[in-house]
Design a protein around this motif. Sequence first.
Motif, PDB file in Angstrom:
ATOM      1  N   GLY A  45       0.836  -1.197   0.000  1.00 17.52           N
ATOM      2  CA  GLY A  45       0.000   0.000   0.000  1.00 17.52           C
ATOM      3  C   GLY A  45       0.868   1.243   0.000  1.00 17.52           C
ATOM      4  N   LEU A  46       0.257   2.349   0.370  1.00 11.07           N
ATOM      5  CA  LEU A  46       0.953   3.631   0.415  1.00 11.07           C
ATOM      6  C   LEU A  46       1.270   4.002   1.857  1.00 11.07           C
ATOM      7  N   ALA A  47       2.482   4.500   2.073  1.00  6.57           N
ATOM      8  CA  ALA A  47       2.843   4.986   3.401  1.00  6.57           C
ATOM      9  C   ALA A  47       2.073   6.269   3.696  1.00  6.57           C
ATOM     10  N   GLU A  48       1.901   7.082   2.659  1.00  7.36           N
ATOM     11  CA  GLU A  48       1.138   8.324   2.770  1.00  7.36           C
ATOM     12  C   GLU A  48       0.291   8.472   1.510  1.00  7.36           C
ATOM     13  N   PRO A  49      -0.990   8.798   1.657  1.00  6.94           N
ATOM     14  CA  PRO A  49      -1.848   8.938   0.474  1.00  6.94           C
ATOM     15  C   PRO A  49      -1.346   9.986  -0.521  1.00  6.94           C
ATOM     16  N   GLY A  50      -0.661  11.000  -0.060  1.00  7.58           N
ATOM     17  CA  GLY A  50      -0.159  12.052  -0.937  1.00  7.58           C
ATOM     18  C   GLY A  50       0.998  11.617  -1.823  1.00  7.58           C
ATOM     19  N   LYS A  51       1.518  10.427  -1.613  1.00  7.42           N
ATOM     20  CA  LYS A  51       2.662   9.919  -2.381  1.00  7.42           C
ATOM     21  C   LYS A  51       2.232   9.009  -3.530  1.00  7.42           C
ATOM     22  N   LYS A  52       0.967   8.968  -3.820  1.00  3.85           N
ATOM     23  CA  LYS A  52       0.437   8.035  -4.815  1.00  3.85           C
ATOM     24  C   LYS A  52       1.089   8.208  -6.189  1.00  3.85           C
ATOM     25  N   ILE A  53       1.228   9.430  -6.646  1.00  2.00           N
ATOM     26  CA  ILE A  53       1.796   9.675  -7.983  1.00  2.00           C
ATOM     27  C   ILE A  53       3.250   9.222  -8.037  1.00  2.00           C
ATOM     28  N   ALA A  54       4.013   9.522  -6.994  1.00  2.00           N
ATOM     29  CA  ALA A  54       5.417   9.103  -6.952  1.00  2.00           C
ATOM     30  C   ALA A  54       5.528   7.581  -6.955  1.00  2.00           C
ATOM     31  N   VAL A  55       4.631   6.923  -6.242  1.00  2.00           N
ATOM     32  CA  VAL A  55       4.652   5.455  -6.196  1.00  2.00           C
ATOM     33  C   VAL A  55       4.288   4.887  -7.568  1.00  2.00           C
ATOM     34  N   ILE A  56       3.305   5.471  -8.226  1.00  2.00           N
ATOM     35  CA  ILE A  56       2.922   5.008  -9.567  1.00  2.00           C
ATOM     36  C   ILE A  56       4.110   5.134 -10.519  1.00  2.00           C
ATOM     37  N   LYS A  57       4.816   6.258 -10.459  1.00  2.00           N
ATOM     38  CA  LYS A  57       5.991   6.450 -11.319  1.00  2.00           C
ATOM     39  C   LYS A  57       7.058   5.406 -11.018  1.00  2.00           C
ATOM     40  N   GLU A  58       7.274   5.130  -9.741  1.00  2.00           N
ATOM     41  CA  GLU A  58       8.305   4.158  -9.375  1.00  2.00           C
ATOM     42  C   GLU A  58       7.902   2.739  -9.771  1.00  2.00           C
ATOM     43  N   VAL A  59       6.613   2.434  -9.712  1.00  2.00           N
ATOM     44  CA  VAL A  59       6.134   1.122 -10.171  1.00  2.00           C
ATOM     45  C   VAL A  59       6.469   0.948 -11.647  1.00  2.00           C
ATOM     46  N   ARG A  60       6.307   2.008 -12.419  1.00  2.00           N
ATOM     47  CA  ARG A  60       6.627   1.943 -13.852  1.00  2.00           C
ATOM     48  C   ARG A  60       8.125   1.749 -14.074  1.00  2.00           C
ATOM     49  N   ASN A  61       8.957   2.265 -13.169  1.00  2.00           N
ATOM     50  CA  ASN A  61      10.402   2.040 -13.271  1.00  2.00           C
ATOM     51  C   ASN A  61      10.757   0.592 -12.923  1.00  2.00           C
ATOM     52  N   VAL A  62      10.059   0.049 -11.945  1.00  2.00           N
ATOM     53  CA  VAL A  62      10.348  -1.313 -11.484  1.00  2.00           C
ATOM     54  C   VAL A  62       9.858  -2.352 -12.486  1.00  2.00           C
ATOM     55  N   ILE A  63       8.668  -2.141 -13.017  1.00  2.00           N
ATOM     56  CA  ILE A  63       8.092  -3.089 -13.975  1.00  2.00           C
ATOM     57  C   ILE A  63       8.151  -2.449 -15.356  1.00  2.00           C
ATOM     58  N   SER A  64       9.140  -2.825 -16.121  1.00  2.00           N
ATOM     59  CA  SER A  64       9.314  -2.217 -17.440  1.00  2.00           C
ATOM     60  C   SER A  64       8.155  -2.596 -18.357  1.00  2.00           C
ATOM     61  N   GLY A  65       7.759  -1.646 -19.187  1.00  2.00           N
ATOM     62  CA  GLY A  65       6.691  -1.883 -20.144  1.00  2.00           C
ATOM     63  C   GLY A  65       5.295  -1.702 -19.575  1.00  2.00           C
ATOM     64  N   LEU A  66       5.195  -1.303 -18.323  1.00  2.00           N
ATOM     65  CA  LEU A  66       3.887  -1.120 -17.696  1.00  2.00           C
ATOM     66  C   LEU A  66       3.371   0.276 -18.021  1.00  2.00           C
ATOM     67  N   GLY A  67       2.149   0.346 -18.505  1.00  2.00           N
ATOM     68  CA  GLY A  67       1.551   1.627 -18.838  1.00  2.00           C
ATOM     69  C   GLY A  67       1.098   2.378 -17.599  1.00  2.00           C
ATOM     70  N   LEU A  68       0.771   3.638 -17.786  1.00  2.00           N
ATOM     71  CA  LEU A  68       0.347   4.487 -16.676  1.00  2.00           C
ATOM     72  C   LEU A  68      -0.915   3.944 -16.012  1.00  2.00           C
ATOM     73  N   LYS A  69      -1.900   3.557 -16.810  1.00  2.00           N
ATOM     74  CA  LYS A  69      -3.155   3.048 -16.255  1.00  2.00           C
ATOM     75  C   LYS A  69      -2.926   1.753 -15.485  1.00  2.00           C
ATOM     76  N   GLU A  70      -2.105   0.865 -16.042  1.00  2.00           N
ATOM     77  CA  GLU A  70      -1.822  -0.402 -15.369  1.00  2.00           C
ATOM     78  C   GLU A  70      -1.095  -0.168 -14.045  1.00  2.00           C
ATOM     79  N   ALA A  71      -0.147   0.768 -14.057  1.00  2.00           N
ATOM     80  CA  ALA A  71       0.590   1.089 -12.835  1.00  2.00           C
ATOM     81  C   ALA A  71      -0.348   1.688 -11.788  1.00  2.00           C
ATOM     82  N   LYS A  72      -1.237   2.562 -12.227  1.00  2.00           N
ATOM     83  CA  LYS A  72      -2.208   3.179 -11.318  1.00  2.00           C
ATOM     84  C   LYS A  72      -3.129   2.114 -10.730  1.00  2.00           C
TER      85      LYS A  72
END
Length: 129
Positions: free
Chosen positions: A66-93
């Motif tokens: 989950g999220l440590a802080e709800p305000g960090k959602k966008i940063a976490v989504i961006k980092e998920v895309r870095n971790v899982i290559s080829g993942l689209g924005l919607k899929e990461a979200k």
Amino acid sequence: MAALSNEQIIEAIRGKTILELSELIKAVEEEFGVTAAVPVAPVAEGGGAGSVAAEEQTEFTVVLKGLAEPGKKIAVIKEVRNVISGLGLKEAKDLVEGAPKTLKENVSKEEAAKIKESMTAAGALIEIS
């Protein structure tokens, strides 16, 4: 001497301190030749299945809890895309919003630690198993 009921025994024990209970347990063990210790199964030696479980884990799974802080959602989504290559924005979200979700499976300890470090820095709660 009249036999005490279970309720009477429990009531008598309830009034004792921890130290008194410890002494009571020792006295019962000595009187009846028993022990209150939980038996521990011996560790199997040799090439049996027990030795496989004793080996160090080499492959790990990284889970987004989950999220440590709800305000960090966008940063976490961006980092998920870095971790899982080829993942689209919607899929990461969707992955972040659907936590807990597995990010990576069968990764080395070092890679799992790197992923955890980067995801935690972004604001994610990560579990490695």
